[in-house]
Scaffold this motif. Sequence first.
Motif, short mmCIF file in Angstrom:
data_model
loop_
_atom_site.label_atom_id
_atom_site.label_comp_id
_atom_site.label_asym_id
_atom_site.label_seq_id
_atom_site.Cartn_x
_atom_site.Cartn_y
_atom_site.Cartn_z
N GLY A 112 0.83 -1.21 0.00
CA GLY A 112 0.00 0.00 0.00
C GLY A 112 0.86 1.25 0.00
N ASP A 113 0.33 2.31 -0.55
CA ASP A 113 1.08 3.58 -0.62
C ASP A 113 0.96 4.40 0.65
OD1 ASP A 113 -1.55 4.42 -0.79
OD2 ASP A 113 -1.29 5.53 -2.67
N TYR A 114 0.26 3.91 1.63
CA TYR A 114 0.00 4.66 2.86
C TYR A 114 0.92 4.30 4.01
CZ TYR A 114 -2.53 0.35 3.88
OH TYR A 114 -2.86 -0.97 4.06
N TYR A 115 1.90 3.42 3.78
CA TYR A 115 2.82 3.05 4.86
C TYR A 115 4.20 2.75 4.31
CZ TYR A 115 1.97 -1.84 3.45
OH TYR A 115 1.87 -3.01 2.75
N ASP A 116 5.18 2.75 5.20
CA ASP A 116 6.56 2.40 4.88
C ASP A 116 6.95 1.16 5.66
OD1 ASP A 116 7.15 4.64 3.18
OD2 ASP A 116 7.24 5.88 5.01
N ILE A 117 7.92 0.43 5.14
CA ILE A 117 8.47 -0.73 5.84
C ILE A 117 9.81 -0.27 6.41
CG2 ILE A 117 9.26 -3.11 5.63
CD1 ILE A 117 7.49 -3.25 3.05
N GLY A 118 9.92 -0.21 7.72
CA GLY A 118 11.11 0.37 8.31
C GLY A 118 11.82 -0.52 9.32
N ASP A 119 11.58 -1.83 9.28
CA ASP A 119 12.18 -2.69 10.30
C ASP A 119 13.54 -3.26 9.90
OD1 ASP A 119 11.45 -4.61 8.44
OD2 ASP A 119 10.06 -5.65 9.76
N GLY A 120 14.01 -2.97 8.68
CA GLY A 120 15.33 -3.43 8.26
C GLY A 120 15.38 -4.90 7.82
N LYS A 121 14.25 -5.59 7.82
CA LYS A 121 14.22 -6.99 7.39
C LYS A 121 14.25 -7.06 5.87
CE LYS A 121 13.79 -8.43 11.59
NZ LYS A 121 14.80 -9.17 12.30
N PRO A 122 14.69 -8.19 5.29
CA PRO A 122 14.74 -8.33 3.84
C PRO A 122 13.38 -8.06 3.20
CG PRO A 122 15.89 -10.16 4.88
CD PRO A 122 15.20 -9.39 5.97
N GLN A 123 13.42 -7.38 2.05
CA GLN A 123 12.21 -7.06 1.30
C GLN A 123 12.31 -7.67 -0.09
OE1 GLN A 123 11.10 -2.91 1.35
NE2 GLN A 123 11.90 -2.64 3.43
N ILE A 124 11.38 -8.55 -0.41
CA ILE A 124 11.38 -9.26 -1.68
C ILE A 124 10.24 -8.67 -2.52
CG2 ILE A 124 11.12 -11.51 -2.78
CD1 ILE A 124 12.10 -12.67 -0.02
N GLU A 125 10.57 -8.18 -3.75
CA GLU A 125 9.56 -7.54 -4.59
C GLU A 125 8.39 -8.46 -4.90
OE1 GLU A 125 10.21 -5.30 -8.11
OE2 GLU A 125 11.94 -4.29 -7.24
N LYS A 126 8.67 -9.67 -5.32
CA LYS A 126 7.65 -10.69 -5.56
C LYS A 126 8.07 -11.89 -4.76
CE LYS A 126 4.99 -10.40 -9.07
NZ LYS A 126 4.24 -10.51 -10.25
N TYR A 127 7.38 -12.99 -4.92
CA TYR A 127 7.78 -14.18 -4.16
C TYR A 127 7.65 -15.40 -5.01
CZ TYR A 127 8.34 -17.42 -0.28
OH TYR A 127 8.78 -18.39 0.55
#
Length: 127
Positions: A112-127
């Motif tokens: 969603g465009d209403y939040y950020d992911i800020g925990d530093g964990k790996p982020q995978i574009e797709k799965y």
Amino acid sequence: MLKGRCDCGKVSFEVEDARKSVTVCHCSQCRRTSGHLWAATHAPFDKLHFTSEEGLEWYASSDYAKRGFCKFCGSSLFYRMNDEDGIGIAAGCLDSPTGMTVEKHIFVKDKGDYYDIGDGKPQIEKY
């Protein structure tokens, strides 16, 4: 052994051998069915034992997977691939303490465009 339930208690369960890690899914389908993002652990299906199934319903959310929820209170509880022996279990429905931690984020391209992911964990574009 972890215990969990829906909000009204008409679906309750115990689960053995659940992963200690949580995967957070940001795909549009998970966001729609849960109201935000979907945070889940995983366990072998045969290690999930229902103590109450009165409210359990399954929704075929795609050709390849289904979602389990409570038909009384609407709690989104499970995600299961049709051909898989395991099951995704909503981390939020588990009784504390769980001893689990977030491991990764998946489908971040669709978040969603209403939040950020800020925990530093790996982020995978797709799965």
